[in-house]
Design a protein around this motif. Structure first.
Motif, PDB file in Angstrom:
ATOM      1  N   GLY A  66      -1.793   0.881   6.257  1.00  0.00           N
ATOM      2  CA  GLY A  66      -1.386  -0.510   6.188  1.00  0.00           C
ATOM      3  C   GLY A  66      -1.563  -1.029   4.463  1.00  0.00           C
ATOM      4  O   GLY A  66      -0.088  -1.789   4.154  1.00  0.00           O
ATOM      5  N   GLY A  67      -2.182  -0.239   3.798  1.00  0.00           N
ATOM      6  CA  GLY A  67      -2.195  -0.493   2.028  1.00  0.00           C
ATOM      7  C   GLY A  67      -0.775   0.009   2.140  1.00  0.00           C
ATOM      8  O   GLY A  67       0.100  -0.915   1.089  1.00  0.00           O
ATOM      9  N   ILE A  68      -0.406   0.895   2.498  1.00  0.00           N
ATOM     10  CA  ILE A  68       1.033   1.470   2.088  1.00  0.00           C
ATOM     11  C   ILE A  68       1.988   0.814   2.157  1.00  0.00           C
ATOM     12  O   ILE A  68       2.820   0.529   1.650  1.00  0.00           O
ATOM     13  CB  ILE A  68       1.105   3.648   2.491  1.00  0.00           C
ATOM     14  N   LEU A  69       2.014  -0.045   3.538  1.00  0.00           N
ATOM     15  CA  LEU A  69       3.306  -0.810   3.747  1.00  0.00           C
ATOM     16  C   LEU A  69       3.425  -1.376   3.212  1.00  0.00           C
ATOM     17  O   LEU A  69       4.661  -2.444   3.192  1.00  0.00           O
ATOM     18  CB  LEU A  69       3.144  -1.012   6.234  1.00  0.00           C
ATOM     19  N   GLY A  70       2.022  -2.651   2.903  1.00  0.00           N
ATOM     20  CA  GLY A  70       2.015  -3.446   1.702  1.00  0.00           C
ATOM     21  C   GLY A  70       2.663  -3.274   0.792  1.00  0.00           C
ATOM     22  O   GLY A  70       3.998  -3.620   0.389  1.00  0.00           O
ATOM     23  N   SER A  71       2.695  -2.021   0.518  1.00  0.00           N
ATOM     24  CA  SER A  71       3.334  -1.988  -0.856  1.00  0.00           C
ATOM     25  C   SER A  71       4.881  -1.577  -0.720  1.00  0.00           C
ATOM     26  O   SER A  71       5.279  -1.834  -2.241  1.00  0.00           O
ATOM     27  CB  SER A  71       2.238  -0.172  -1.879  1.00  0.00           C
ATOM     28  N   ARG A  72       4.688  -1.130   0.348  1.00  0.00           N
ATOM     29  CA  ARG A  72       6.497  -0.881  -0.326  1.00  0.00           C
ATOM     30  C   ARG A  72       7.163  -2.289   0.459  1.00  0.00           C
ATOM     31  O   ARG A  72       7.941  -2.489  -0.362  1.00  0.00           O
ATOM     32  CB  ARG A  72       6.930   0.718   1.590  1.00  0.00           C
ATOM     33  N   ARG A  73       6.361  -3.698   0.971  1.00  0.00           N
ATOM     34  CA  ARG A  73       7.358  -4.768   1.172  1.00  0.00           C
ATOM     35  C   ARG A  73       7.437  -5.288  -0.109  1.00  0.00           C
ATOM     36  O   ARG A  73       7.879  -6.227  -0.573  1.00  0.00           O
ATOM     37  CB  ARG A  73       6.547  -4.811   1.610  1.00  0.00           C
ATOM     38  N   ALA A  74       6.387  -4.789  -0.736  1.00  0.00           N
ATOM     39  CA  ALA A  74       5.912  -5.561  -2.291  1.00  0.00           C
ATOM     40  C   ALA A  74       7.215  -4.686  -3.187  1.00  0.00           C
ATOM     41  O   ALA A  74       7.140  -5.299  -4.012  1.00  0.00           O
ATOM     42  CB  ALA A  74       4.649  -5.618  -3.107  1.00  0.00           C
ATOM     43  N   GLY A  75       7.468  -3.365  -2.728  1.00  0.00           N
ATOM     44  CA  GLY A  75       8.658  -2.486  -4.009  1.00  0.00           C
ATOM     45  C   GLY A  75       7.720  -1.854  -5.087  1.00  0.00           C
ATOM     46  O   GLY A  75       8.362  -1.203  -5.519  1.00  0.00           O
ATOM     47  N   VAL A  76       6.468  -1.801  -4.339  1.00  0.00           N
ATOM     48  CA  VAL A  76       5.860  -1.107  -5.492  1.00  0.00           C
ATOM     49  C   VAL A  76       6.179   0.466  -4.584  1.00  0.00           C
ATOM     50  O   VAL A  76       5.839   0.517  -2.925  1.00  0.00           O
ATOM     51  CB  VAL A  76       4.135  -0.910  -5.627  1.00  0.00           C
ATOM     52  N   ALA A  77       5.855   1.260  -5.737  1.00  0.00           N
ATOM     53  CA  ALA A  77       5.986   2.747  -4.734  1.00  0.00           C
ATOM     54  C   ALA A  77       4.841   3.582  -4.444  1.00  0.00           C
ATOM     55  O   ALA A  77       3.759   3.566  -5.397  1.00  0.00           O
ATOM     56  CB  ALA A  77       7.159   4.198  -6.028  1.00  0.00           C
TER      57      ALA A  77
END
Length: 420
Positions: free
Chosen positions: A217-228
């Motif tokens: 969930g943290g990874i998906l949230g980062s991806r949505r925010a454009g963070v690798a």
């Protein structure tokens, strides 16, 4: 050179320096490890290596140490100390100290024993008695925290007074020599209940699933925010490690003969580890605790209610002391005049410090208390199993504590030099 190439100060405009590329793969891992070593940010590496060394050493030194039965015993022995140490972590993060927790734990255990005492006029259900004990001990922590926060008395003095006061209360209630036997089945379950094999596997699957969902969930949230995703290899290693640890612990516990199965006390330790870790790392309150511990004056100027944070932290310490006291009382099925004495206080504080919580405030995690309690319980169990005397246990625990504080001091100096 044209005027466009000269800035308003008459200096030549130079191209910005190229950013240094961070190596990836094994060289990148080595580079990060070297940088962390230079800055004193060692993380859990020293304590993890220490646990491995302790287990290997006693596996050769004591014939009965590396067994499934003894593994269950270590979990039960560390549970009470770990609960107290969880509360200590929050206090230490503020740069404070709580010397009263051992006898506050005794107050919690004594409250439960009195409220469910058979034949008395106030005999109540064990679960309700435990809830009342937690509320009372939390209120004790809040009272002590209020004196620290509003009056300005050093926490060392306030909690040292509490150490004496609550010890006196226990002695006053138990005026006659002897002990109060805990008879309620709900209370005894905290130490004597073991899950079946199937229930153990389900618990391992649930713990692993929750961790995987949280991380993903943290990874998906980062991806949505454009963070690798930073260091995906380490993320995968953590997921595999948690799964291996969860199912490995259950496998060993299910292999034990007496006691057999995953102990409830161990599950409670993990539950509070997860909840308090979330509280410290994922909430506004947790961020405020770190801010106050790092620089109380700067936190106050940033709008943080510093007195309120201090009071809540001491409430957490008192409540966790009550939970730890209940588990310790359930282990021996009684509360006597000596409850809360001995090495309980020192072991609880030492567990947090050994695990990596800084005595200077602002640095450390809840998992440090878990790892430190595991070290202390493993050392104590191993020395007992190998036939060493109590004095040797004290000496070894003291040496480990001294090494942990020394590493913490060195790390702090390295961080100051590196500008962190």
């Amino acid at each position: 050179m044209s005027t466009a190439d000269v800035d308003v100060l008459g200096q030549d405009k130079l191209p910005p320096p190229a950013e240094e590329e961070t190596p990836t793969g094994l060289p990148g891992l080595y580079r990060r490890a070297l940088d962390n070593l230079k800055s004193g940010n060692l993380g859990v590496l020293p304590i993890a290596l220490g646990i491995v060394f302790i287990v290997v050493f006693f596996s050769f030194k004591a014939t009965n140490f590396f067994t499934a039965n003894n593994f269950d015993n270590v979990i039960i022995q560390m549970a009470g100390t770990a609960m107290l140490a969880y509360g200590v972590v929050f206090v230490l993060l503020l740069g404070e100290i709580d010397l009263s927790i051992s006898y506050v734990a005794g107050i919690g255990a004594l409250t439960v024993a009195e409220l469910q005492l058979a034949g008395s006029n106030h005999h109540i259900n064990g679960l309700l008695a435990m809830l009342v004990a937690i509320v009372i001990c939390g209120a004790i922590g809040g009272l002590q925290g209020s004196i620290v926060a509003f009056v300005g008395v050093p926490s060392f003095v306030v909690t040292l007074a509490g150490f004496l006061i609550w010890q006196g209360v226990i002695l006053k209630v138990l005026e006659q020599p002897g002990s109060i036997i805990i008879q309620d089945r709900w209370i005894n379950y905290t130490a004597s209940y073991f899950f079946s094999d199937v229930a153990g596997w389900i618990i391992a699957a649930v713990i692993t699933g929750i961790y995987v969902v949280t991380v993903l969930g943290g990874i998906l949230g980062s991806r949505r925010a454009g963070v690798a995703v930073a260091r995906p290899g380490i993320v995968i290693a953590k997921l595999v490690g948690v799964a291996a640890a969860s199912f490995g612990v259950v496998a060993v516990c299910n292999h034990a003969k007496i006691p057999h199965g995953l102990p409830l006390a161990g599950v409670l330790v993990v539950i509070f580890l997860v909840v308090l870790t979330f509280l410290a790392r994922r909430t506004t309150f947790g961020r405020h605790v770190y801010a106050v511990g790092g620089n109380a004056e700067a936190a106050r100027r940033a709008g943080i209610n510093v007195p309120r944070i201090r009071i809540i932290v001491f409430v957490i310490s008192g409540a966790m002391a009550a939970i730890g006291g209940i588990i310790l009382a359930a282990n021996v099925n009684s509360v006597d005049l000596n409850f809360g004495g001995g090495t309980l206080l020192l072991n609880s504080i030492a567990a947090a410090v050994i695990g990596g919580v800084s005595l200077f405030g602002g640095r450390g995690e809840v998992r440090a208390a878990f790892l430190g309690a595991l070290v202390i319980a493993t050392v104590s169990n191993g020395l007992n199993t190998a036939g060493y005397q109590t004095g040797v246990i004290y000496i070894v625990t003291g040496v480990i504590l001294l090494l942990a504080v020394t590493l913490d001091t060195i790390a702090r100096r390295l961080q100051v030099r590196s500008g962190r």
